[in-house]
Design an enzyme around this catalytic site. Structure first.
Site, PDB file in Angstrom:
ATOM      1  N   TYR B  91       1.247  -1.116  -0.124  1.00 44.72           N
ATOM      2  CA  TYR B  91       0.053   0.264   0.226  1.00 44.72           C
ATOM      3  C   TYR B  91       0.790   1.510   0.361  1.00 44.72           C
ATOM      4  O   TYR B  91       0.607   2.382   0.203  1.00 44.72           O
ATOM      5  CB  TYR B  91      -1.226  -0.318   1.044  1.00 44.72           C
ATOM      6  CG  TYR B  91      -1.675  -1.167   0.659  1.00 44.72           C
ATOM      7  CD1 TYR B  91      -2.769  -1.451   0.410  1.00 44.72           C
ATOM      8  CD2 TYR B  91      -1.970  -2.294   2.407  1.00 44.72           C
ATOM      9  CE1 TYR B  91      -3.825  -2.464   0.612  1.00 44.72           C
ATOM     10  CE2 TYR B  91      -2.487  -3.645   2.286  1.00 44.72           C
ATOM     11  CZ  TYR B  91      -3.259  -3.482   1.220  1.00 44.72           C
ATOM     12  OH  TYR B  91      -4.399  -4.226   1.265  1.00 44.72           O
ATOM     13  N   ASP B 150      -1.085 -11.156   8.918  1.00 43.17           N
ATOM     14  CA  ASP B 150      -0.493 -11.665   8.254  1.00 43.17           C
ATOM     15  C   ASP B 150       1.483 -11.729   8.489  1.00 43.17           C
ATOM     16  O   ASP B 150       2.030 -12.633   9.198  1.00 43.17           O
ATOM     17  CB  ASP B 150      -0.458 -12.332   6.423  1.00 43.17           C
ATOM     18  CG  ASP B 150      -1.702 -13.369   6.876  1.00 43.17           C
ATOM     19  OD1 ASP B 150      -1.590 -14.207   7.560  1.00 43.17           O
ATOM     20  OD2 ASP B 150      -2.484 -13.057   5.460  1.00 43.17           O
ATOM     21  N   HIS B 387       4.950  -7.050  -4.641  1.00 40.92           N
ATOM     22  CA  HIS B 387       3.037  -7.391  -4.728  1.00 40.92           C
ATOM     23  C   HIS B 387       2.279  -5.575  -4.574  1.00 40.92           C
ATOM     24  O   HIS B 387       2.319  -4.280  -3.583  1.00 40.92           O
ATOM     25  CB  HIS B 387       3.076  -8.125  -3.970  1.00 40.92           C
ATOM     26  CG  HIS B 387       3.349  -7.371  -2.630  1.00 40.92           C
ATOM     27  ND1 HIS B 387       4.734  -7.303  -1.976  1.00 40.92           N
ATOM     28  CD2 HIS B 387       2.839  -7.405  -0.786  1.00 40.92           C
ATOM     29  CE1 HIS B 387       4.820  -7.125  -1.040  1.00 40.92           C
ATOM     30  NE2 HIS B 387       3.830  -6.926  -0.259  1.00 40.92           N
ATOM     31  N   TYR B 468     -11.868  -1.256   0.388  1.00 38.94           N
ATOM     32  CA  TYR B 468     -11.659  -1.493   1.653  1.00 38.94           C
ATOM     33  C   TYR B 468     -10.077   0.179   2.216  1.00 38.94           C
ATOM     34  O   TYR B 468     -10.056   0.232   2.604  1.00 38.94           O
ATOM     35  CB  TYR B 468     -11.752  -2.531   2.565  1.00 38.94           C
ATOM     36  CG  TYR B 468     -10.305  -3.204   3.519  1.00 38.94           C
ATOM     37  CD1 TYR B 468      -9.579  -3.865   2.210  1.00 38.94           C
ATOM     38  CD2 TYR B 468      -9.875  -2.655   4.385  1.00 38.94           C
ATOM     39  CE1 TYR B 468      -8.677  -4.663   2.462  1.00 38.94           C
ATOM     40  CE2 TYR B 468      -9.132  -3.140   5.719  1.00 38.94           C
ATOM     41  CZ  TYR B 468      -8.456  -3.888   3.937  1.00 38.94           C
ATOM     42  OH  TYR B 468      -7.260  -4.664   4.572  1.00 38.94           O
ATOM     43  N   ARG B 469      -8.879  -0.401   0.978  1.00 32.46           N
ATOM     44  CA  ARG B 469      -7.934   0.204   0.990  1.00 32.46           C
ATOM     45  C   ARG B 469      -6.470   0.046   0.070  1.00 32.46           C
ATOM     46  O   ARG B 469      -7.567  -0.575  -0.726  1.00 32.46           O
ATOM     47  CB  ARG B 469      -7.333  -0.441   2.655  1.00 32.46           C
ATOM     48  CG  ARG B 469      -5.852  -0.580   3.118  1.00 32.46           C
ATOM     49  CD  ARG B 469      -5.921  -1.281   4.154  1.00 32.46           C
ATOM     50  NE  ARG B 469      -3.929  -1.033   4.803  1.00 32.46           N
ATOM     51  CZ  ARG B 469      -3.611  -1.940   5.096  1.00 32.46           C
ATOM     52  NH1 ARG B 469      -4.765  -3.311   5.843  1.00 32.46           N
ATOM     53  NH2 ARG B 469      -2.452  -1.989   6.158  1.00 32.46           N
TER      54      ARG B 469
END
Lengths: 113, 522
Positions: B91, B150, B387, B468-469
């Site tokens: 993010y 995680d 990622h 959501y993000r």
């Protein structure tokens, strides 16, 4: 003084003088081991084994790591590994980690052989 | 020294004067510039680093220092991007949304201020990581569990503020948050909820206090800097049984989600359980090149071989039971009977898994709040470790889950990417978190990933699915998808921004919320 004698006795009794870990060991355990410890479940070890083979997969037993490389990879990241900031691992702590991981390098005299 | 970039609109002299003030507040060694900034970039960015580069980072040690830094930032007009552990990977990591923004790094504020075992909570500073808190509870032998995402290297406070998720019954992190201390853009400091009452001893016990509930506006936001936060911790239960159910066919997704809904809504499934796609599970122990060397997504024949090798399904449900054994027995019989209606469903305990590094054995730890990094292995699926998370929300509804799956799978396939995902089961909704894995050393892969990500955000929104993000690269695009009534919500958010932070110094552009000074400048 009494503390020093006590500590010495403790070391002698466990035969641990030669094996006393470098300060970088504890820092490695805190910051690096989750990815780079030996065995299953450690992504760094797993990926290094794929890329470099089993003999170079575990950082703590590698003979080829030098301090400059470790400082660079920790601060810049590499492949999947993200970089670590000086607010997390200070330059002094990073030096200790680098010294610990670099301890298996052959002494300069031997390397010249 | 001349910085390589300056905050927009600031002269070099003003910026250097501000830096001198920051150094006076936090100490010379905790203002970082030049080469010391190499770790303040997003290692997995799809765009040029220059777009998110920072001229300096400041690492205060206390709320008082944060207040002082904010006052100086206000005086000079220096924008600050707040991070805590800086591990918001996928993010944006530690990188700011806007080039020229100084990073306010709270990693040194890592004190565990209070643990209350009887009432089950912790009061933390933002630099405390899951590993820190876990080690503390272990060392003190305190019978409380964390709830962890995680990877365990993140900040407990930061993750709750981003509204992240975990996997125990406390998996909705912001729901388990209680009470904040917040430094505001003018340098004032306030406490929320019961913390606003000087003699209250219920700051970490009752979320709402009196009057409008403020905590929510400090999540995924740029309205203040959270310097302390309460988080509820789960008392260690008398029993714990993790399990896995594998489903063999792609099309089972629809029925599995239909079975799940009543189980979750009625709280038969106690935890924030997950349904994981074949390749996300496979990626913990394998790489793509072991099964497929050509371009394009993994073919069906390779998928079948992975399923056989790892003894996993196309979809894999990981859940756990918590409580006294008779309670777990009853919940398990209901859960097992419900999922047994799916043809080919297979049920496993960790002891029944044959591989040493099996994912259920790992999830058996995460579902009881033990922080690890094991799961991070899947980012090596294609090599290179890149990622980015794409995470649309939907109802817990089989048809919609199937629709989302097909939409995303096909778009990714068109661009040559594999589908790795987890459906995280919330109280009433699914977070469909897709991990787009790319080789970050390959500019063409990054370009394709950027393009397909933007398309997926648009197509998901057209079908009614909002993220959501999101990553800093897509914060504006996602903000614009929440557009009901001519973007009424974004206008409200901007109104708040302008009132609380008139100089626009706090995290400009976070979640698409820009202060007036940068809005007008485009």
């Amino acid at each position: 003084m009494r503390h020093a004698i006590h500590a010495l006795a403790l070391l002698l009794s466990t035969g641990a003088i030669a094996a006393e870990p470098l300060p970088g060991k504890a820092l490695f355990d805190r910051w690096c081991a989750e990815c780079h410890a030996p065995g299953h479940g450690h992504p760094g070890t797993q990926q290094l084994e794929r890329l470099r083979g089993a003999s170079l997969a575990v950082l703590e037993t590698r003979p080829d790591l030098n301090a400059a490389l470790i400082r660079y990879v920790v601060r810049s990241g590499q492949n999947a590994m993200p970089p670590y900031r000086p607010s997390e691992i200070s330059d002094a702590a990073l030096d200790q980690i680098a010294q610990y991981l670099g301890r298996n390098q052959p002494a300069p005299g031997k390397r010249r052989r | 020294m001349t910085p390589n970039i300056l905050p927009p609109g600031l002269s070099e002299k003003d910026f250097n004067d501000a830096l001198a003030e920051f150094r006076r507040i936090v100490g010379d060694q905790y203002v970082f510039t030049g080469d010391a900034l190499s770790a303040y970039r997003d290692p997995y960015s799809l765009e040029d680093d220059a777009k998110f580069s920072t001229p300096a980072a400041v690492a205060p040690d206390s709320a008082e220092q944060v207040q002082a830094v904010v006052k100086v930032a206000n005086q000079y007009g220096v924008p600050l991007w707040t991070i805590s552990a800086g591990k918001n990977h996928g993010y944006g990591g530690a990188a700011p949304r806007m080039a020229g923004t100084v990073v306010l790094d709270l990693a040194r504020m890592n004190r565990i201020l209070e643990i209350n075992v009887d009432s089950g909570y912790a009061l933390l500073e933002p630099g405390v990581t899951y590993f820190d808190l876990y080690r503390h509870l272990q060392e003190k032998n305190l019978k409380l569990w964390l709830d962890v995402p995680d990877p365990g290297w993140g900040s407990v406070v930061g993750n709750a503020l981003e509204r992240g998720i975990g996997y125990t019954p406390y998996g909705d992190h912001f729901m388990m948050q209680c009470g904040m201390e917040v430094v505001l853009a003018n340098g004032d400091v306030m406490r929320t909820g019961m913390g606003a009452m000087p003699k209250s001893n219920a700051w970490q016990l009752f979320k709402y206090g009196y009057g409008p509930y403020a905590d929510g506006i400090f999540t995924q936001s740029n309205y203040g800097i959270v310097t302390k936060m309460g988080i509820w911790l789960m008392p260690e239960p008398p029993g714990y049984r993790p399990y896995m159910i594998s489903f063999q066919r792609e099309e089972d997704l629809e029925q599995v989600i239909e079975v799940l809904r009543p189980l979750k809504v009625n709280n038969i499934i106690q935890n924030a359980a997950t349904l994981r796609s074949l390749l996300l599970v496979a990626g913990i122990n394998a790489t793509r090149s072991q099964y497929h060397s050509g371009p394009g997504p993994i073919p069906d024949s390779a998928a079948k071989k992975i399923m056989a090798d790892q003894d996993i399904g196309m979809w894999n449900f990981y859940g756990a039971l918590y409580g006294p054994p008779p309670l777990m027995d009853v919940l398990w019989s209901i859960t097992r009977d419900a999922f047994a209606s799916v043809p080919g469903a297979r049920f496993f305990t960790p002891e029944e898994r044959r591989h040493e590094n099996d994912v259920l054995k790992h999830r058996a730890m995460t579902m009881r709040g033990v922080p690890r990094l094991t799961e991070y292995s899947f980012v090596n699926w294609v090599g290179g470790g890149g990622h980015i998370g794409f995470s649309p929300v939907s109802p817990i509804n089989g048809k919609e889950a199937m629709q989302q799956y097909i939409m995303v799978r096909d778009r990714l396939a068109q661009y040559g990417f594999d589908y790795l995902s987890v459906f995280a089961i919330g109280w009433r909704e699914l977070h469909h978190v897709i991990e787009l894995i790319f080789d970050r050393r390959d500019p063409e892969e990054k370009r394709k990933a950027y393009e397909v990500f933007g398309i997926m955000v648009r197509e998901a929104a057209e079908a009614g699915y909002g993220e959501y993000r999101t990553h800093i690269s897509f914060m504006d695009q996602v903000a614009k998808t929440y557009s009901w009534n001519d973007h009424a919500q974004l206008r409200f958010q901007q109104t708040l921004k302008d009132a609380l932070d008139p100089k626009g110094i706090l995290s400009p552009g976070k979640q698409g919320i820009w202060p007036a000074r940068y809005r007008q400048g485009g």
